[in-house]
Design an enzyme around this catalytic site. Structure first.
Site, PDB file in Angstrom:
ATOM      1  N   LYS A 153      30.815   0.603 -54.308  1.00 28.07           N
ATOM      2  CA  LYS A 153      31.096  -0.740 -53.810  1.00 28.07           C
ATOM      3  C   LYS A 153      32.308  -1.318 -54.536  1.00 28.07           C
ATOM      4  O   LYS A 153      33.233  -1.818 -53.935  1.00 28.07           O
ATOM      5  CB  LYS A 153      29.861  -1.623 -53.997  1.00 28.07           C
ATOM      6  CG  LYS A 153      30.046  -3.039 -53.536  1.00 28.07           C
ATOM      7  CD  LYS A 153      28.753  -3.822 -53.606  1.00 28.07           C
ATOM      8  CE  LYS A 153      29.059  -5.297 -53.369  1.00 28.07           C
ATOM      9  NZ  LYS A 153      27.877  -6.140 -53.408  1.00 28.07           N
TER      10      LYS A 153
ATOM     11  N   GLY B 196      24.584  -3.578 -53.557  1.00 26.60           N
ATOM     12  CA  GLY B 196      24.624  -2.118 -53.717  1.00 26.60           C
ATOM     13  C   GLY B 196      23.299  -1.462 -53.354  1.00 26.60           C
ATOM     14  O   GLY B 196      23.255  -0.493 -52.586  1.00 26.60           O
ATOM     15  N   ARG B 197      22.193  -2.004 -53.871  1.00 24.75           N
ATOM     16  CA  ARG B 197      20.892  -1.362 -53.631  1.00 24.75           C
ATOM     17  C   ARG B 197      20.355  -1.624 -52.231  1.00 24.75           C
ATOM     18  O   ARG B 197      19.322  -1.092 -51.845  1.00 24.75           O
ATOM     19  CB  ARG B 197      19.892  -1.816 -54.705  1.00 24.75           C
ATOM     20  CG  ARG B 197      19.774  -3.308 -54.869  1.00 24.75           C
ATOM     21  CD  ARG B 197      19.060  -3.677 -56.153  1.00 24.75           C
ATOM     22  NE  ARG B 197      19.023  -5.116 -56.399  1.00 24.75           N
ATOM     23  CZ  ARG B 197      19.967  -5.814 -57.006  1.00 24.75           C
ATOM     24  NH1 ARG B 197      21.061  -5.199 -57.434  1.00 24.75           N
ATOM     25  NH2 ARG B 197      19.849  -7.111 -57.195  1.00 24.75           N
TER      26      ARG B 197
HETATM   27  O1  F6P Z   1      23.657  -0.244 -61.897  1.00 26.47           O
HETATM   28  C1  F6P Z   1      24.463  -1.302 -61.579  1.00 26.47           C
HETATM   29  C2  F6P Z   1      25.141  -1.157 -60.256  1.00 26.47           C
HETATM   30  O2  F6P Z   1      26.065  -2.175 -60.126  1.00 26.47           O
HETATM   31  C3  F6P Z   1      24.165  -1.139 -59.068  1.00 26.47           C
HETATM   32  O3  F6P Z   1      23.803  -2.382 -58.663  1.00 26.47           O
HETATM   33  C4  F6P Z   1      24.957  -0.392 -58.066  1.00 26.47           C
HETATM   34  O4  F6P Z   1      24.135   0.091 -57.050  1.00 26.47           O
HETATM   35  C5  F6P Z   1      25.552   0.708 -58.917  1.00 26.47           C
HETATM   36  O5  F6P Z   1      25.842   0.070 -60.147  1.00 26.47           O
HETATM   37  C6  F6P Z   1      26.780   1.359 -58.358  1.00 26.47           C
HETATM   38  O6  F6P Z   1      27.810   0.449 -58.153  1.00 26.47           O
HETATM   39  P1  F6P Z   1      29.064   0.796 -57.275  1.00 26.47           P
HETATM   40  O7  F6P Z   1      28.615   1.068 -55.892  1.00 26.47           O
HETATM   41  O8  F6P Z   1      29.960  -0.394 -57.363  1.00 26.47           O
HETATM   42  O9  F6P Z   1      29.715   2.018 -57.868  1.00 26.47           O
END
Ligand code: F6P
Length: 580
Positions: A213, A273-274
């Site tokens: 993200k 993200g989740r």
């Molecule tokens: O663990 C923290 C976090 O920000 C999650 O909320 C997210 O799913 C994950 O890291 C990955 O983040 P990104 O998609 O920005 O790489």
């Protein structure tokens, strides 16, 4: 309830606090003998049956919980979420993952703008790209078809897609669509995970999806650079354009990384993200693996055969969640029962126990959705909470869990359990001469375990069975251990989408009632920033021989030992990749 009042200060909370003391005097054995009560605790939606009669609750408890939900303004909060209001106040964002699976003609606003056309632009782009990869019109640098995909991402950019992939893998129709293809997930920054992912693959037939993200997550970016080196080493740097694409909200950083923005699939800051599995994060890898029509919901004549699919399944639960009264609303019921167990009984954990190997990765995904969302110490207004929020979620498919941690949940700690069963197996097996077929054997356990937990076994029953006196305490089961059961008719892409959305919304309901922000995750930041300090130290020690400084005694000692015992690590190494 005034917005600054904590839910624990309200009358319905206090009513439940005294009510729980009454319920504690009643054993589940008695509650289960009341058929009218049990009947009132069975709910059906779209072929899914929820049975919550093994909760330590009466219809009176449920009324009190509905009162609590009303006092917490649950319905208004659900509406605010669907209306695209910025309910994630600490990040000033809307929470609109429901828009990711809305029909093409739906209207869902964020900041006065209908976001559904943007969602569908990306879905159309995914459809086009995935079809080109699958039919071999998008080829790699040497002209070969890209049959293998490594999806690089962590947390929400990994767990949801892995869950859905694992669940679809054994679905007969999906597996037919995936013939000749492989989908792997590289999440951990551990180089062993790199080695496992590239083992047996060739860069010339591999497509790498960089899923992040933010496009700043340390683990993902190092893994992405590692796979970029793997591709470049074999095929030259220009091959990256054909072998790497990105899924991100940060298209500027995507371009900086060296991926053509035309080969980037966008999503938006209103997708947590989740909660992103229904965005390009999940839909792109799954579409390449199984074909777009297996994961999307769009119904037209050409795709009639694929009518009921993953996104449509999730969307059906969104509608159900939005419009069904609490008494019949699956995510609401699951959410308020969890609040009952956590906040009033004080049970800190919850087990997710799918009786389906295809749901092997469901608990790990929900673990992040739930624990990253609701493990908070302050209210949404920043007030310290005098009660615990969140629950410790874990789980394994039955029957494997039975031979692992069920001892503890039968005779040790009380852990409310969600049993998830499937009527029709994706892969039935019948053996001539066996008492039952293999799926019935599995399901015998699904039906037996909740009763074992609820009823237990008394010393009197054991003595009647002539159990030796000294073994009676060891063989006694106190029972009175709550669970609920969800029975799904089958496990196809549509049902997988439904299950996902039920649990996503369950978590939102919990957070709305506790009065917290379920959509931020500040708790993951401190460890990340301390790791930055350690990373700097490791660099300075390796390259300039500097000794560890600025840490406490414990960390200094451990770091020094680590550096001393890995003195042979080269200071300025050439690129070395795993050979496996
Ligand atoms: O663990 C923290 C976090 O920000 C999650 O909320 C997210 O799913 C994950 O890291 C990955 O983040 P990104 O998609 O920005 O790489």
């Amino acid at each position: 309830m005034a917005s600054s009042t904590l839910i624990c200060e309200t009358q319905p909370w206090k009513d439940l606090k005294s009510h729980v003391e009454d319920i504690k005097k009643t054993h589940l054995r008695e509650l289960l003998s009341d058929t009218d009560r049990c009947k009132s605790m069975m709910v059906d939606f779209d072929g899914i049956t929820l049975d919550y009669s093994r909760q330590r609750a009466t219809p009176g408890t449920m009324d009190k919980l509905y009162n609590l939900a009303e006092t917490a303004h649950l319905k208004e909060k659900i509406n605010r979420m669907f209306n695209g209001e910025r309910i994630n106040s600490t990040e000033n964002r809307s929470v609109l993952h429901v828009a990711l699976r809305a029909p093409r003609d739906a209207v869902m606003q964020s900041d006065g703008k209908n976001v559904v056309p943007d969602v569908w632009n990306v879905l159309d782009k995914i459809k086009d790209f995935s079809e080109r990869v699958r039919n071999g019109s998008w080829v790699g640098a040497t002209g070969k078809a890209l049959t293998d995909v490594i999806s690089v991402g962590i947390g929400g950019s990994f767990l949801g897609p892995l869950f859905v992939h694992t669940a679809l893998q054994t679905d007969p129709e999906a597996s037919k669509c995936a013939t000749g293809r492989q989908l792997r997930f590289l999440a951990n920054v551990d180089p062993i995970d790199v080695a496992r992912n590239i083992a047996g693959l060739k860069p010339e037939t591999t497509l790498v999806l960089v899923v992040s993200k933010t496009f700043t997550t340390a683990e993902t970016m190092l893994n992405a650079r590692t796979l970029r080196a793997w591709i470049s080493k074999e095929l030259g740097p220009s091959a990256v354009a054909k072998h790497m694409v990105a899924i991100s909200t940060n298209l500027t950083l995507v371009e900086k990384f060296g991926i053509d923005p035309n080969n980037a699939f966008a999503f938006w800051d209103w997708v947590g993200g989740r909660y992103s599995v229904c965005s390009a994060v999940g839909v792109l890898p799954l579409s390449i693996q199984y074909g777009f029509t297996v994961v999307e919901k769009y119904v037209d004549k050409k795709f009639l055969f694929f009518y009921s699919r993953f996104l449509k399944g999730a969307s059906s639960i969104d509608q159900h969640f939005y419009s069904t009264p609490f008494e019949k609303n699956l995510p609401v019921l699951l959410g308020i029962l969890s609040v009952w167990n956590v906040s009033f009984f004080g049970y800190p954990a919850s087990a997710i126990l799918p009786y389906s190997q295809a749901l092997e990765k469901f608990a790990p995904h929900i673990q992040q959705v739930s624990m990253e969302s609701n493990g908070k110490g302050v209210s949404i207004d920043g007030k310290p909470l005098p009660f615990e929020t969140g629950e410790i979620d874990f789980g394994e498919p039955g029957t494997n869990g039975q031979h692992s941690f069920y001892q503890l949940i039968h005779q040790g700690r009380v852990v409310p359990c969600d049993f998830i069963g499937i009527v029709k197996s994706q892969q039935p097996v019948y053996l001539e001469g066996e008492v039952v077929n293999n799926h019935d054997e599995l399901m015998s356990n699904f039906f037996a375990q909740p009763d074992a937990l609820a009823y237990g076994k008394t010393p009197e029953e054991l003595l009647k069975e002539n159990v030796l006196q000294h073994l009676v305490p060891h063989k006694t089961f106190s029972g009175n251990r709550p669970s609920l059961s969800l029975l799904l008719p089958s496990l196809d892409a549509y049902k997988i989408g439904q299950l996902l959305a039920i649990y996503e919304h369950r978590v939102a309901v919990q957070g709305f009632i506790w009065g917290i922000n379920s959509f931020d995750q500040w708790g993951v930041e401190l460890g990340k920033s301390l790791a930055t300090q350690v990373r700097k130290q490791l660099h300075a020690s390796r390259v300039k021989g500097e000794s560890a400084e600025g840490f406490n005694f414990s960390t200094t000692t451990m770091l020094t030992k680590y550096l001393k015992e890995s003195f042979d690590v080269p200071a300025n190494p050439p690129t070395i990749l795993p050979r496996i």
